[in-house]
Design a protein around this motif. Structure first.
Motif, short mmCIF file in Angstrom:
data_model
loop_
_atom_site.label_atom_id
_atom_site.label_comp_id
_atom_site.label_asym_id
_atom_site.label_seq_id
_atom_site.Cartn_x
_atom_site.Cartn_y
_atom_site.Cartn_z
N LYS A 83 0.84 -1.21 0.00
CA LYS A 83 0.00 0.00 0.00
C LYS A 83 0.87 1.26 0.00
O LYS A 83 0.61 2.20 -0.76
N LEU A 84 1.90 1.28 0.83
CA LEU A 84 2.79 2.43 0.88
C LEU A 84 3.56 2.59 -0.43
O LEU A 84 3.73 3.71 -0.92
N ALA A 85 4.00 1.48 -1.01
CA ALA A 85 4.71 1.54 -2.30
C ALA A 85 3.83 2.18 -3.37
O ALA A 85 4.29 3.05 -4.12
N ALA A 86 2.59 1.76 -3.45
CA ALA A 86 1.67 2.34 -4.43
C ALA A 86 1.44 3.82 -4.15
O ALA A 86 1.43 4.64 -5.07
N GLY A 87 1.26 4.15 -2.88
CA GLY A 87 1.03 5.55 -2.51
C GLY A 87 2.20 6.47 -2.82
O GLY A 87 2.01 7.64 -3.11
N LEU A 88 3.40 5.93 -2.78
CA LEU A 88 4.60 6.72 -3.07
C LEU A 88 4.97 6.68 -4.55
O LEU A 88 5.96 7.29 -4.95
N GLY A 89 4.21 5.95 -5.35
CA GLY A 89 4.45 5.92 -6.79
C GLY A 89 5.50 4.93 -7.25
O GLY A 89 6.04 5.06 -8.34
N TYR A 90 5.79 3.93 -6.44
CA TYR A 90 6.79 2.93 -6.82
C TYR A 90 6.13 1.78 -7.58
O TYR A 90 4.96 1.47 -7.38
N ASP A 91 6.93 1.14 -8.39
CA ASP A 91 6.54 -0.10 -9.05
C ASP A 91 7.04 -1.22 -8.13
O ASP A 91 8.24 -1.50 -8.08
N PHE A 92 6.14 -1.83 -7.38
CA PHE A 92 6.53 -2.86 -6.42
C PHE A 92 6.90 -4.14 -7.17
O PHE A 92 6.11 -4.67 -7.93
N ALA A 93 8.11 -4.64 -6.95
CA ALA A 93 8.60 -5.78 -7.71
C ALA A 93 8.59 -7.09 -6.93
O ALA A 93 8.27 -8.13 -7.51
N LEU A 94 8.94 -7.07 -5.65
CA LEU A 94 9.19 -8.33 -4.96
C LEU A 94 9.18 -8.13 -3.44
O LEU A 94 9.65 -7.11 -2.95
N MET A 95 8.66 -9.11 -2.74
CA MET A 95 8.72 -9.12 -1.27
C MET A 95 9.82 -10.11 -0.88
O MET A 95 9.76 -11.28 -1.23
N VAL A 96 10.82 -9.64 -0.17
CA VAL A 96 11.91 -10.49 0.29
C VAL A 96 11.63 -10.82 1.76
O VAL A 96 11.55 -9.93 2.60
N LEU A 97 11.46 -12.11 2.03
CA LEU A 97 11.20 -12.57 3.39
C LEU A 97 12.46 -13.18 3.96
O LEU A 97 13.10 -14.01 3.31
N PHE A 98 12.81 -12.78 5.17
CA PHE A 98 13.99 -13.35 5.82
C PHE A 98 13.56 -14.18 7.02
O PHE A 98 12.85 -13.71 7.89
N ASP A 99 14.01 -15.42 7.02
CA ASP A 99 13.76 -16.33 8.14
C ASP A 99 15.11 -16.58 8.82
O ASP A 99 16.01 -17.16 8.22
N PRO A 100 15.27 -16.14 10.07
CA PRO A 100 16.57 -16.27 10.73
C PRO A 100 17.01 -17.72 10.93
O PRO A 100 18.19 -17.98 11.14
N THR A 101 16.09 -18.67 10.86
CA THR A 101 16.48 -20.08 11.01
C THR A 101 17.13 -20.63 9.74
O THR A 101 17.64 -21.74 9.76
N SER A 102 17.15 -19.84 8.66
CA SER A 102 17.74 -20.31 7.41
C SER A 102 19.26 -20.36 7.47
O SER A 102 19.89 -21.06 6.68
#
Length: 165
Positions: A83-102
């Motif tokens: 929502k914030l990305a769209a509001g700021l005019g960005y083209d949202f490309a990818l969500m990077v999830l970090f799992d500390p157990t990795s």
């Protein structure tokens, strides 16, 4: 044979008149788009206008969150980032999830994806998603870092040349 009964849809018997097939190549950041259209050469095609103000470049951004910090709120956090990305005019490309157990370094995948996608910013739910609740300087050398709550932008260092990174 009746001239209106034809195997070709765009012939003189067509009430729309003779139509010509036109193929246009339109360049945009990241690729080329091939457009096929039918019309007369006199048709006003938006791509033929000298005024190109309608085609705008939107910078790319990524989302980043730690699954252990978001916990049950992960979907909510992802939605707020988008929502914030769209509001700021960005083209949202990818969500990077970090799992500390990795066992992987926390920012390695984020930095690699940002370089691959030529991203300009990363949006995170809050500074608590970084070690020590502080935005890493190494990340600010590469990207603008934007937090959802509190909504704040940590700009890239002025004068930093990404090509030297």
């Amino acid at each position: 044979m009746d001239s209106s009964a034809s195997n070709f849809p765009h012939t003189a018997g067509d009430p729309r008149g003779a139509m010509a097939r036109t193929t246009r190549l339109v360049e945009f950041p990241g690729g080329v788009l091939e457009l096929d259209s039918y019309g007369t050469p006199d048709d006003d095609y938006p791509g033929d206008r000298e005024d190109r103000s309608e085609m705008r470049y939107r910078p790319t951004c990524l989302g980043y969150l730690r699954t252990d910090i978001s916990g049950m709120s992960q979907l909510w956090d992802e939605g707020q980032i988008r929502k914030l990305a769209a509001g700021l005019g960005y083209d949202f490309a990818l969500m990077v999830l970090f799992d500390p157990t990795s066992g992987r370094p926390p920012l390695a995948r984020l930095k690699a994806q940002a370089t691959r996608l030529d991203a300009r910013a990363v949006i995170v739910p809050g500074p608590e998603h970084f070690t020590g609740c502080r935005v890493p300087e190494s990340l600010m050398r590469q990207l603008d870092v934007i937090t959802v709550h509190p909504e704040q932008t940590y700009s890239r260092y002025p004068g930093w040349d990404r090509r030297r990174a």
